[in-house]
Design a protein around this motif. Sequence first.
Motif, mmCIF file in Angstrom:
data_model
loop_
_atom_site.group_PDB
_atom_site.id
_atom_site.type_symbol
_atom_site.label_atom_id
_atom_site.label_comp_id
_atom_site.label_asym_id
_atom_site.label_seq_id
_atom_site.Cartn_x
_atom_site.Cartn_y
_atom_site.Cartn_z
ATOM 1 N N MET A 1 0.819 -1.205 0.000
ATOM 2 C CA MET A 1 0.000 0.000 0.000
ATOM 3 C C MET A 1 0.855 1.257 0.000
ATOM 4 O O MET A 1 0.518 2.262 -0.644
ATOM 5 N N SER A 2 1.969 1.229 0.694
ATOM 6 C CA SER A 2 2.840 2.414 0.732
ATOM 7 C C SER A 2 3.504 2.647 -0.611
ATOM 8 O O SER A 2 3.678 3.801 -1.033
ATOM 9 N N LYS A 3 3.890 1.579 -1.320
ATOM 10 C CA LYS A 3 4.495 1.737 -2.637
ATOM 11 C C LYS A 3 3.516 2.367 -3.619
ATOM 12 O O LYS A 3 3.907 3.112 -4.521
ATOM 13 N N ARG A 4 2.242 2.062 -3.463
ATOM 14 C CA ARG A 4 1.222 2.615 -4.342
ATOM 15 C C ARG A 4 0.639 3.916 -3.799
ATOM 16 O O ARG A 4 -0.298 4.467 -4.374
ATOM 17 N N LYS A 5 1.169 4.341 -2.657
ATOM 18 C CA LYS A 5 0.738 5.596 -2.029
ATOM 19 C C LYS A 5 -0.769 5.610 -1.777
ATOM 20 O O LYS A 5 -1.471 6.595 -2.059
ATOM 21 N N ALA A 6 -1.263 4.470 -1.276
ATOM 22 C CA ALA A 6 -2.676 4.396 -0.894
ATOM 23 C C ALA A 6 -2.895 5.238 0.355
ATOM 24 O O ALA A 6 -2.010 5.362 1.211
ATOM 25 N N VAL A 7 -4.094 5.818 0.467
ATOM 26 C CA VAL A 7 -4.402 6.721 1.570
ATOM 27 C C VAL A 7 -5.050 5.940 2.701
ATOM 28 O O VAL A 7 -6.055 5.254 2.509
ATOM 29 N N GLY B 1 -16.495 7.043 7.704
ATOM 30 C CA GLY B 1 -17.564 6.626 6.799
ATOM 31 C C GLY B 1 -17.114 6.453 5.365
ATOM 32 O O GLY B 1 -17.948 6.373 4.454
ATOM 33 N N VAL B 2 -15.814 6.400 5.107
ATOM 34 C CA VAL B 2 -15.286 6.214 3.759
ATOM 35 C C VAL B 2 -15.155 4.717 3.477
ATOM 36 O O VAL B 2 -14.691 3.963 4.333
ATOM 37 N N PRO B 3 -15.558 4.225 2.273
ATOM 38 C CA PRO B 3 -15.360 2.812 1.942
ATOM 39 C C PRO B 3 -13.884 2.447 2.000
ATOM 40 O O PRO B 3 -13.030 3.138 1.427
ATOM 41 N N LEU B 4 -13.573 1.370 2.690
ATOM 42 C CA LEU B 4 -12.183 1.006 2.943
ATOM 43 C C LEU B 4 -11.910 -0.433 2.546
ATOM 44 O O LEU B 4 -12.810 -1.268 2.449
ATOM 45 N N PHE B 5 -10.633 -0.705 2.330
ATOM 46 C CA PHE B 5 -10.132 -2.059 2.162
ATOM 47 C C PHE B 5 -8.924 -2.199 3.081
ATOM 48 O O PHE B 5 -7.840 -1.697 2.778
ATOM 49 N N GLY B 6 -9.135 -2.795 4.221
ATOM 50 C CA GLY B 6 -8.050 -2.949 5.181
ATOM 51 C C GLY B 6 -7.566 -1.629 5.740
ATOM 52 O O GLY B 6 -6.384 -1.501 6.090
ATOM 53 N N GLY B 7 -8.446 -0.634 5.790
ATOM 54 C CA GLY B 7 -8.074 0.670 6.325
ATOM 55 C C GLY B 7 -7.670 1.665 5.265
ATOM 56 O O GLY B 7 -7.413 2.830 5.594
ATOM 57 N N TYR B 8 -7.624 1.282 4.007
ATOM 58 C CA TYR B 8 -7.211 2.165 2.919
ATOM 59 C C TYR B 8 -8.408 2.477 2.033
ATOM 60 O O TYR B 8 -9.286 1.633 1.806
ATOM 61 N N GLY B 9 -8.439 3.700 1.518
ATOM 62 C CA GLY B 9 -9.565 4.153 0.723
ATOM 63 C C GLY B 9 -9.672 3.432 -0.610
ATOM 64 O O GLY B 9 -8.670 3.048 -1.217
ATOM 65 N N VAL B 10 -10.914 3.248 -1.069
ATOM 66 C CA VAL B 10 -11.172 2.580 -2.345
ATOM 67 C C VAL B 10 -12.099 3.456 -3.184
ATOM 68 O O VAL B 10 -12.770 4.359 -2.674
ATOM 69 N N ASP B 11 -12.129 3.181 -4.493
ATOM 70 C CA ASP B 11 -12.993 3.946 -5.387
ATOM 71 C C ASP B 11 -14.387 3.330 -5.413
ATOM 72 O O ASP B 11 -14.710 2.432 -4.643
ATOM 73 N N GLY C 1 -15.672 1.333 -7.460
ATOM 74 C CA GLY C 1 -15.653 -0.073 -7.842
ATOM 75 C C GLY C 1 -15.073 -0.974 -6.786
ATOM 76 O O GLY C 1 -15.049 -2.190 -6.973
ATOM 77 N N GLY C 2 -14.570 -0.404 -5.694
ATOM 78 C CA GLY C 2 -14.013 -1.211 -4.612
ATOM 79 C C GLY C 2 -12.515 -1.390 -4.687
ATOM 80 O O GLY C 2 -11.922 -1.991 -3.774
ATOM 81 N N ARG C 3 -11.854 -0.883 -5.727
ATOM 82 C CA ARG C 3 -10.414 -1.041 -5.873
ATOM 83 C C ARG C 3 -9.675 0.034 -5.070
ATOM 84 O O ARG C 3 -10.134 1.165 -4.971
ATOM 85 N N VAL C 4 -8.535 -0.358 -4.535
ATOM 86 C CA VAL C 4 -7.739 0.560 -3.731
ATOM 87 C C VAL C 4 -7.267 1.728 -4.602
ATOM 88 O O VAL C 4 -6.772 1.526 -5.724
ATOM 89 N N ILE C 5 -7.443 2.950 -4.096
ATOM 90 C CA ILE C 5 -7.035 4.146 -4.842
ATOM 91 C C ILE C 5 -5.515 4.273 -4.795
ATOM 92 O O ILE C 5 -4.914 4.333 -3.719
ATOM 93 N N LYS C 6 -4.889 4.298 -5.965
ATOM 94 C CA LYS C 6 -3.430 4.417 -6.071
ATOM 95 C C LYS C 6 -3.069 5.850 -6.469
ATOM 96 O O LYS C 6 -3.571 6.373 -7.459
ATOM 97 N N ARG C 7 -2.185 6.440 -5.679
ATOM 98 C CA ARG C 7 -1.735 7.796 -5.984
ATOM 99 C C ARG C 7 -0.304 7.820 -6.518
ATOM 100 O O ARG C 7 0.205 8.869 -6.860
#
Length: 441
Positions: free
Chosen positions: A95-101, A108-118, A120-126
């Motif tokens: 997650m850190s390599k992909r700079k996930a938030v 109340g934000v949709p999460l995947f293991g504590g990280y934000g998702v779009d 579609g449910g996929r982890v947001i990569k920055r």
Amino acid sequence: MAISKLNFYFSNITFPAKTLANMEDNIVKYIREWFHLNKSSNRDIIFLPSSKGGLGVLSPSSMYVSKKLSFLLQALNSDDPQTKYSARSSFQLHMSKRKAVLHDANEGVPLFGGYGVDSGGRVIKRGKVNWPKSIWVEFNELCIREKLQLEVHNDVYAIVAEHDSVSLVFRSHTALSKYLKQTHVTRRINRLRNLYSQGRIFRVDCNVVLSCAYLSNCTLSDELIRFIFKSRMQLLECNSLLHKYYPNSYPKKCKICNNPFDTVSHIMNGCMEFRNYYTARHDRIVSLIRDQIMKKHPNVDIYNNQIITGDMFYTQTDFNCVHHRKPDLLICDRLVRKAFIVEISCPFDAFINTCYSAKFKNYQPLNELITLDTPYSCTTIVLVIGSLGSIHKRVTSGLKMLGFPNSRSKAIAKYLSISASIGSNNIWKKRAHKYGHVECT
């Protein structure tokens, strides 16, 4: 097919969805060849457990999803500190390599293991760098496919599933694996039962475990097993089915009795040409039950297919006021003064519940008359075995009322299931020998 051998590889190796689909396609292809099924036959029954009426072949995709997700959840919550540290460090590094938030669960934000998702449910990569795909990307994609969420509760990772408007939280990998397998089975059952023709018999509420005794009986021929499976799938080469494939060559009507629809149910129970074979199949089941009762209770009096009279109870009672007074078996225990009306029927499997209700209703007046006007207490027992081997859910309870223990009742029910199937197979062979049929491919 040793599909279970893949369990080890499913946990440790990534299998693309296309590879899993190809595995299932090959399994379906070979089984259709073995059972002489056409290419449009339903495949869900192949991957259903035998306890649900299927063949019991393991589904590679279901095994992979349940094994992979439960394995990763187990690694994240492992009792071994080193294993848990390695798994969580790998997840956080990804997650850190992909700079996930990282977000707070209370926001109340949709999460995947504590990280934000779009959406579609996929982890947001920055991050702008395309890092190699890791196992955690697959974890995220599998959760999306199965409509699951990965959450963190008090430093414990949990899989959350929405089921019937209720949130199910799985912290145990074994419970998660069981839930996923059951979900896939339920999904297949619903698809199969919704089919108009091939799902007809599978919509019947019967004792599925006893009805599928043919799958575990090693003494049966391949021909008989193939016949039972195809007939329950409504895929026997009758005119109604052949008309769908060759409308210009085969009419829908029965060429024997000119019935408008030559269906599996018509051949097994409705064609007057085979009336004697229907009777022989029924009488064989009656004979088997009578023989078992005589072995269990040698001192009782058994009347087989006789009109009930007062002499059977040593009274002058007149039973002429009752319309139905000729059951298949009447059992009289003189010592305890108990009588059992045993009515046996072998209808088409789709009508076993209707048949049970009708038979019980027909003989209830006779039951009441015997109880009121004779010194005997009477019990009505209806045993319904489908012509293709389906066992009514009250057959075992009826046999237990006759004094058989539970294990013996189940064994007798399995035997009756096979006997009915053999009788129906003989009817099908007589029809094929005399009038011929063509197998669909």
